[in-house]
Design a protein around this motif. Structure first.
Motif, PDB file in Angstrom:
ATOM      1  N   PHE A   1      70.026  33.113  52.334  1.00 32.04           N
ATOM      2  CA  PHE A   1      69.443  34.326  51.784  1.00 32.04           C
ATOM      3  C   PHE A   1      70.554  35.318  51.465  1.00 32.04           C
ATOM      4  CE2 PHE A   1      66.288  32.275  54.366  1.00 32.04           C
ATOM      5  CZ  PHE A   1      65.135  32.384  53.624  1.00 32.04           C
ATOM      6  N   ASN A   2      70.231  36.263  50.615  1.00 28.44           N
ATOM      7  CA  ASN A   2      71.210  37.265  50.201  1.00 28.44           C
ATOM      8  C   ASN A   2      70.947  38.591  50.920  1.00 28.44           C
ATOM      9  OD1 ASN A   2      73.364  38.358  48.867  1.00 28.44           O
ATOM     10  ND2 ASN A   2      72.234  38.805  47.000  1.00 28.44           N
ATOM     11  N   GLY A   3      70.959  38.547  52.252  1.00 31.48           N
ATOM     12  CA  GLY A   3      70.815  39.760  53.036  1.00 31.48           C
ATOM     13  C   GLY A   3      69.437  39.987  53.621  1.00 31.48           C
ATOM     14  N   ASN A   4      68.461  39.121  53.332  1.00 33.29           N
ATOM     15  CA  ASN A   4      67.113  39.334  53.865  1.00 33.29           C
ATOM     16  C   ASN A   4      66.604  38.152  54.701  1.00 33.29           C
ATOM     17  OD1 ASN A   4      66.764  37.610  51.710  1.00 33.29           O
ATOM     18  ND2 ASN A   4      65.078  38.740  50.785  1.00 33.29           N
ATOM     19  N   CYS A   5      67.512  37.435  55.334  1.00 31.13           N
ATOM     20  CA  CYS A   5      67.128  36.289  56.164  1.00 31.13           C
ATOM     21  C   CYS A   5      66.216  36.728  57.311  1.00 31.13           C
ATOM     22  CB  CYS A   5      68.372  35.590  56.713  1.00 31.13           C
ATOM     23  SG  CYS A   5      68.002  34.133  57.725  1.00 31.13           S
ATOM     24  N   ARG A   6      66.534  37.825  57.968  1.00 33.99           N
ATOM     25  CA  ARG A   6      65.703  38.269  59.101  1.00 33.99           C
ATOM     26  C   ARG A   6      64.279  38.553  58.638  1.00 33.99           C
ATOM     27  NH1 ARG A   6      66.026  40.229  64.547  1.00 33.99           N
ATOM     28  NH2 ARG A   6      63.835  40.191  65.131  1.00 33.99           N
ATOM     29  N   GLN A   7      64.135  39.232  57.492  1.00 35.65           N
ATOM     30  CA  GLN A   7      62.798  39.521  56.984  1.00 35.65           C
ATOM     31  C   GLN A   7      62.057  38.220  56.660  1.00 35.65           C
ATOM     32  OE1 GLN A   7      65.619  40.918  55.885  1.00 35.65           O
ATOM     33  NE2 GLN A   7      65.366  43.114  55.635  1.00 35.65           N
ATOM     34  N   ALA A   8      62.748  37.271  56.041  1.00 35.70           N
ATOM     35  CA  ALA A   8      62.127  35.993  55.692  1.00 35.70           C
ATOM     36  C   ALA A   8      61.706  35.231  56.950  1.00 35.70           C
ATOM     37  CB  ALA A   8      63.076  35.144  54.853  1.00 35.70           C
TER      38      ALA A   8
END
Length: 137
Positions: free
Chosen positions: A9-16
């Motif tokens: 991910f491009n900076g939103n892995c935690r949200q995903a």
């Protein structure tokens, strides 16, 4: 031999991964941020300001381990050419999981009966990851 999906991910892995945890009833096995590394990561992997981004995450979804991280190289593109295929035990589970993953995403093939499954559908979630949801025949 075991193949395990690893998503970038491009900076939103935690949200995903929080989304997948909630949508699929998954559990975190691992969540490490770049700041948790015992050694500083190379600047091409974690640019300044990425200290709280995900260096490595792992979710347990049934018998599957889904892994991922934030790619600070700037090379991350929308995933394409594959989908994650999720088998569920019954139509109710298919309806629930499909609706949860489709929230904020786009339906490619609505859930319905096919010749190979009593319930099957395809979607792309809000993070650009393709999913195929099917009831085991």
């Amino acid at each position: 031999m075991l193949i395990q999906p690893y998503l970038f991910f491009n900076g939103n892995c935690r949200q995903a991964f929080d989304f997948y945890r909630d949508a699929l009833g998954a559990e975190y096995e691992t969540l490490m941020r770049y700041r948790d590394s015992p050694e500083p990561p190379p600047p091409e992997c974690a640019p300044p300001g990425w200290e709280d981004k995900v260096m490595h995450a792992s979710l347990r979804i049934g018998s599957l381990r889904l892994m991922g991280s934030d790619d600070g190289s700037g090379q991350t593109a929308r995933p394409q050419g594959f989908s994650l295929s999720l088998s569920v035990p019954d139509a109710d589970a298919a309806d629930r999981v499909f609706a949860a993953l489709a929230d904020g995403g786009s339906v490619i093939m609505p859930l319905g009966e096919t010749f190979w499954s009593p319930r099957f559908g395809m979607l792309t979630d809000r993070f650009g990851v393709g999913w195929m949801i099917g009831v085991e025949a």
